[in-house]
Design a protein around this motif. Structure first.
Motif, PDB file in Angstrom:
ATOM      1  N   ALA A  55       0.827  -1.200   0.000  1.00  0.00           N
ATOM      2  CA  ALA A  55       0.000   0.000   0.000  1.00  0.00           C
ATOM      3  C   ALA A  55       0.863   1.251   0.000  1.00  0.00           C
ATOM      4  CB  ALA A  55      -0.933  -0.006   1.212  1.00  0.00           C
ATOM      5  N   LYS A  56       1.923   1.266   0.812  1.00  0.00           N
ATOM      6  CA  LYS A  56       2.820   2.420   0.855  1.00  0.00           C
ATOM      7  C   LYS A  56       3.462   2.662  -0.507  1.00  0.00           C
ATOM      8  CE  LYS A  56       4.019   1.999   5.765  1.00  0.00           C
ATOM      9  NZ  LYS A  56       3.414   3.274   6.183  1.00  0.00           N
ATOM     10  N   LYS A  57       3.921   1.585  -1.134  1.00  0.00           N
ATOM     11  CA  LYS A  57       4.580   1.700  -2.434  1.00  0.00           C
ATOM     12  C   LYS A  57       3.630   2.266  -3.485  1.00  0.00           C
ATOM     13  CE  LYS A  57       7.203  -1.025  -5.816  1.00  0.00           C
ATOM     14  NZ  LYS A  57       7.722  -2.388  -6.135  1.00  0.00           N
ATOM     15  N   GLN A  58       2.381   1.758  -3.500  1.00  0.00           N
ATOM     16  CA  GLN A  58       1.426   2.224  -4.504  1.00  0.00           C
ATOM     17  C   GLN A  58       1.010   3.671  -4.241  1.00  0.00           C
ATOM     18  OE1 GLN A  58      -2.961   1.113  -6.376  1.00  0.00           O
ATOM     19  NE2 GLN A  58      -1.696  -0.539  -5.567  1.00  0.00           N
ATOM     20  N   SER A  59       0.862   4.055  -2.985  1.00  0.00           N
ATOM     21  CA  SER A  59       0.460   5.431  -2.680  1.00  0.00           C
ATOM     22  C   SER A  59       1.525   6.420  -3.124  1.00  0.00           C
ATOM     23  CB  SER A  59       0.176   5.589  -1.185  1.00  0.00           C
ATOM     24  OG  SER A  59       1.345   5.454  -0.411  1.00  0.00           O
ATOM     25  N   ILE A  60       2.783   6.082  -2.890  1.00  0.00           N
ATOM     26  CA  ILE A  60       3.876   6.964  -3.316  1.00  0.00           C
ATOM     27  C   ILE A  60       3.936   7.052  -4.836  1.00  0.00           C
ATOM     28  CG2 ILE A  60       6.401   7.199  -3.361  1.00  0.00           C
ATOM     29  CD1 ILE A  60       6.380   5.984  -0.502  1.00  0.00           C
ATOM     30  N   LYS A  61       3.732   5.932  -5.504  1.00  0.00           N
ATOM     31  CA  LYS A  61       3.750   5.923  -6.971  1.00  0.00           C
ATOM     32  C   LYS A  61       2.636   6.801  -7.531  1.00  0.00           C
ATOM     33  CE  LYS A  61       1.998   2.504  -9.326  1.00  0.00           C
ATOM     34  NZ  LYS A  61       1.757   1.173  -9.961  1.00  0.00           N
ATOM     35  N   LEU A  62       1.443   6.698  -6.949  1.00  0.00           N
ATOM     36  CA  LEU A  62       0.320   7.492  -7.427  1.00  0.00           C
ATOM     37  C   LEU A  62       0.546   8.986  -7.193  1.00  0.00           C
ATOM     38  CD1 LEU A  62      -2.574   5.165  -6.241  1.00  0.00           C
ATOM     39  CD2 LEU A  62      -2.059   5.757  -8.615  1.00  0.00           C
ATOM     40  N   LEU A  63       1.088   9.340  -6.047  1.00  0.00           N
ATOM     41  CA  LEU A  63       1.373  10.749  -5.788  1.00  0.00           C
ATOM     42  C   LEU A  63       2.436  11.280  -6.742  1.00  0.00           C
ATOM     43  CD1 LEU A  63       1.251  10.783  -1.895  1.00  0.00           C
ATOM     44  CD2 LEU A  63      -0.318  11.949  -3.445  1.00  0.00           C
ATOM     45  N   ARG A  64       3.386  10.445  -7.095  1.00  0.00           N
ATOM     46  CA  ARG A  64       4.393  10.852  -8.078  1.00  0.00           C
ATOM     47  C   ARG A  64       3.732  11.105  -9.438  1.00  0.00           C
ATOM     48  NH1 ARG A  64       7.294   6.361  -8.465  1.00  0.00           N
ATOM     49  NH2 ARG A  64       8.345   6.803  -6.502  1.00  0.00           N
ATOM     50  N   GLN A  65       2.789  10.283  -9.796  1.00  0.00           N
ATOM     51  CA  GLN A  65       2.129  10.413 -11.095  1.00  0.00           C
ATOM     52  C   GLN A  65       1.325  11.705 -11.209  1.00  0.00           C
ATOM     53  OE1 GLN A  65      -0.058   6.758 -11.372  1.00  0.00           O
ATOM     54  NE2 GLN A  65       1.668   5.600 -12.156  1.00  0.00           N
ATOM     55  N   VAL A  66       0.807  12.202 -10.093  1.00  0.00           N
ATOM     56  CA  VAL A  66       0.041  13.456 -10.133  1.00  0.00           C
ATOM     57  C   VAL A  66       0.899  14.659  -9.745  1.00  0.00           C
ATOM     58  CG1 VAL A  66      -2.164  12.298  -9.741  1.00  0.00           C
ATOM     59  CG2 VAL A  66      -0.868  13.181  -7.775  1.00  0.00           C
ATOM     60  N   GLY A  67       2.206  14.462  -9.690  1.00  0.00           N
ATOM     61  CA  GLY A  67       3.124  15.576  -9.454  1.00  0.00           C
ATOM     62  C   GLY A  67       3.273  15.993  -8.010  1.00  0.00           C
ATOM     63  N   LEU A  68       3.035  15.059  -7.071  1.00  0.00           N
ATOM     64  CA  LEU A  68       3.120  15.390  -5.651  1.00  0.00           C
ATOM     65  C   LEU A  68       4.098  14.484  -4.909  1.00  0.00           C
ATOM     66  CD1 LEU A  68      -0.647  16.029  -4.789  1.00  0.00           C
ATOM     67  CD2 LEU A  68       1.142  17.735  -5.128  1.00  0.00           C
ATOM     68  N   ALA A  69       5.184  14.125  -5.554  1.00  0.00           N
ATOM     69  CA  ALA A  69       6.164  13.237  -4.927  1.00  0.00           C
ATOM     70  C   ALA A  69       6.743  13.832  -3.647  1.00  0.00           C
ATOM     71  CB  ALA A  69       7.286  12.926  -5.917  1.00  0.00           C
TER      72      ALA A  69
END
Length: 260
Positions: free
Chosen positions: A146-160
């Motif tokens: 879950a942590k890995k996917q949440s970080i990936k998704l935030l990166r995709q929307v420009g919020l890394a």
């Protein structure tokens, strides 16, 4: 009035797997037949929807546009199983949801639909990443995955760089992007959105729309959104116009797309 749109920018990379969706394409993602909706206020009844028939193909990005008060958000809520229509039938992914018991409908929504609400609806005590993880946990994805996917998704929307930020520390546009990332959690088959670009500037709005379009075309996800935003019309496969509770032909003078 003629609307001019700039050339579509190059889409951003979407880091997801690519499943075989060919077998699902024959079945419309969304089918609505004879949808009517009336609300009782005191002694008066107000008919918001007056017989909507709508079919949306799997993998399409479609917009619902129309004047304020035309019934767009009510229709979106019915299609997402949040409201029950006064009459008519809704099928999603080949499953009739009209009349489903509440617990089965809730499970179906959780497994198949990502919602983007106009008011963000983030948990104020959770960080951006934790807001996404909470949705993933409900879908059975926990811990490191879950942590890995949440970080990936935030990166995709420009919020890394905002993974540990609380909602109170984010701008309106950043909150909207967290809400969009949360809607993508768990790879839903349907994305239903109410004014998803309203809090975003032109560049961010187009980038998010390209992300959603790429998801639709590569993952077989279907995207339906209510919007007044003319800047994103060139991203859609189709625009459906709603006025006075009915689907109407394309208006000759669609001035309502500039309404806030």
């Amino acid at each position: 009035m003629q609307l001019a749109f700039r050339q579509r920018p190059q889409p951003m990379t979407l880091m997801t797997s690519t499943p075989d969706t060919a077998g699902d394409l024959a079945t419309p993602a969304i089918q609505a037949k004879g949808i009517e909706m009336a609300f009782q206020v005191g002694d008066q009844q107000f008919k918001v929807l007056k017989g909507i028939d709508l079919e949306i193909k799997t993998g399409d990005v479609e917009l619902l546009m129309g004047p304020s008060g035309s019934g767009k958000t009510t229709l979106l809520s019915i299609l997402g199983g949040i409201l029950t229509p006064t009459s008519g039938q809704v099928s999603l992914l080949g499953q009739s949801i009209t009349g489903l018991p509440r617990h089965k409908l809730s499970k179906f929504r959780l497994q198949n639909i990502g919602f983007i609400f106009q008011g963000f609806n983030l948990f104020p005590a959770l960080t951006a990443a934790e807001n996404i993880e909470a949705t993933l946990n409900l879908k059975g994805i926990r811990g490191r995955a879950a942590k890995k996917q949440s970080i990936k998704l935030l990166r995709q929307v420009g919020l890394a760089d905002k993974t540990r930020s609380l909602p109170r520390d984010l701008s309106g546009g950043q909150k909207q992007r967290v809400a969009i990332a949360r809607a993508l959690a768990g790879n839903p088959k349907l994305i239903l959105a109410d004014e998803p670009t309203a809090a975003l500037d032109s560049q961010r709005g187009h980038t998010i729309m390209e992300l959603l379009r790429k998801l639709a075309k590569e993952e077989g996800c279907t995207v339906l959104m209510v919007t007044h935003d003319p800047r994103i019309m060139d991203i859609a496969d189709r625009v459906v116009y709603v006025e006075d509770g009915l689907i109407t032909p394309k208006p000759a003078n669609p001035s309502f797309v500039h309404e806030s």
